[in-house]
Design an enzyme around this catalytic site. Structure first.
Site, PDB file in Angstrom:
ATOM      1  N   CYS A   1       0.832  -1.208   0.000  1.00 16.72           N
ATOM      2  CA  CYS A   1       0.000   0.000   0.000  1.00 16.72           C
ATOM      3  C   CYS A   1       0.868   1.259   0.000  1.00 16.72           C
ATOM      4  CB  CYS A   1      -0.922   0.002   1.217  1.00 16.72           C
ATOM      5  SG  CYS A   1      -2.008   1.429   1.228  1.00 16.72           S
ATOM      6  N   CYS A  51      -0.626   4.123   1.989  1.00 16.39           N
ATOM      7  CA  CYS A  51      -0.484   4.059   3.461  1.00 16.39           C
ATOM      8  C   CYS A  51       0.954   4.335   3.896  1.00 16.39           C
ATOM      9  CB  CYS A  51      -0.843   2.679   4.001  1.00 16.39           C
ATOM     10  SG  CYS A  51      -2.125   1.816   3.152  1.00 16.39           S
ATOM     11  N   ASP A  52       1.910   3.771   3.170  1.00 15.94           N
ATOM     12  CA  ASP A  52       3.286   3.738   3.682  1.00 15.94           C
ATOM     13  C   ASP A  52       4.278   4.637   2.934  1.00 15.94           C
ATOM     14  OD1 ASP A  52       2.379   1.778   5.414  1.00 15.94           O
ATOM     15  OD2 ASP A  52       2.844   0.160   4.015  1.00 15.94           O
TER      16      ASP A  52
END
Ligand code: NAP
Length: 314
Positions: free
Chosen positions: A136, A139-140
């Site tokens: 992701c 997200c990261d």
């Protein structure tokens, strides 16, 4: 006895909740905890949603989900923040078993548990998972270890291209590693990637090994046409190679296709079991859009309402 239990809190589950609430079915919704990703579904990790009608400037995924959740709550949906570990199918009713083992009986169920990101089946992928490898980018990607570094996205679909665009906000250079010589992504996203000065597409390449000591420092690639092996130094690699439907808790009780997606009946959102309905990505390997998931949530709720009335109304 609940009239309807909804499992899943993405656009499909929450839309089904809005409709069943307004139909006075007082739905109980399991919004999940860990299984299949975070409550709210895949839009919780989507930076900006530009194709959901009603938001001409686009809207961050988490904000959109919060709005839909508030709408479901306002019309009377009750929420439980737990995963479902099992459902028991009986001729008279259904039992939903929560992750702490509590049992809830229901006349009907709407399954909207979505799908989970696929990962490459390599030992080195597991070794560097969270140490430079992620599924992701949204997200990261902004983590300090990736700042101003060269990064790679693996895959050639809309997610890969969109996530590559997102990474350009933080990274030095972003490589898209695709196993073919043409992106699967839509034309507009394809063009965006091909013209972006920070994105380079490496065609006909697959990752055969993730490299490094403690943290990821590079990828070993194989050319799918020539078989040539090369190394690419990167500090992060983000897999964007599609999803698998979240149906494990059903333990094979409902009919699925060969990829595990729930099958619904023609012109209906009812599954192979009478009284159990499905909506969203868990039954849709084709469109997989937030708006189509929401639409199918509405359809499942409508079918569910009619079925309950046929069974239980005087
Ligand atoms: P996808 O369309 O299934 O694409 C997966 C990509 O990963 C494909 O390019 C595939 O290659 C590649 N791939 C699969 N397995 C692989 C493997 N083992 N090794 C290397 N590459 C592999 O998945 P997605 O991009 O997540 O999109 C899913 C759905 O969501 C689509 O319907 C998409 O349109 C939608 N979506 C839309 C948006 C948007 O509209 N903004 C954003 C994200 C997603 P091949 O091409 O060779 O099969």
């Amino acid at each position: 006895m609940e009239k309807v239990i909804i499992i899943g809190s993405g656009p499909a589950g929450l839309t089904a909740a809005i409709y069943t609430s307004r139909a006075n079915l007082s739905p109980l919704l399991f919004e999940g905890f860990q299984a299949g990703g975070m409550p709210g579904g895949q839009l919780m990790t989507t930076n900006i949603v530009e194709n959901f009608p009603g938001f001409p400037e686009g809207i961050p995924g988490p904000q959109l989900m919060e709005k839909i959740r508030q709408q479901a709550e306002r019309v009377g949906t009750r929420f439980i923040m737990e995963d479902v570990q099992e459902i028991k199918v009986d001729k008279q009713s259904f039992t939903v078993v929560s992750m702490i083992g509590q049992e809830y009986e229901a006349q009907s169920i709407i399954i909207a548990t979505g799908a989970t990101a696929r990962r490459l089946p390599l030992d080195s992928e597991k070794k560097f998972w969270t140490k430079g490898v992620s599924a992701c980018a949204v997200c990261d990607g902004a983590l300090p270890i990736f700042r101003d570094k060269d990064l790679a996205i693996i895959g050639g679909g809309d997610s890969a291209v969109e996530e590559a665009g997102h990474l350009t906000n933080f990274a030095g250079k972003v490589y898209i590693i695709h196993r073919r010589d043409e992106l699967r992504a839509s034309k507009i996203l394809r063009k965006r990637a091909e013209e972006h000065p920070k994105i380079e597409i490496l065609w006909n390449k697959t990752v055969i090994e993730f490299l490094g000591e403690q943290i990821l420092t590079g990828l070993k690639l194989k050319d799918t046409k020539t078989g040539e092996v090369s190394e690419l130094p990167v500090a992060g690699a983000f897999e964007a190679i599609g999803h698998a439907p979240n149906t494990g808790f059903l333990k094979g009780q409902l009919e699925t296709n060969e990829s595990g997606y729930l099958i619904t009946r023609p012109n209906s959102m009812m599954t192979s079991v009478e009284g159990i309905f499905a909506a969203g990505d868990v039954q849709d390997p084709k469109y997989r859009q937030a708006v189509s998931a929401a639409g199918s949530g509405c359809m499942a709720a409508t079918d569910c309402e009619r079925w309950i009335c046929g069974m239980y109304c005087d």
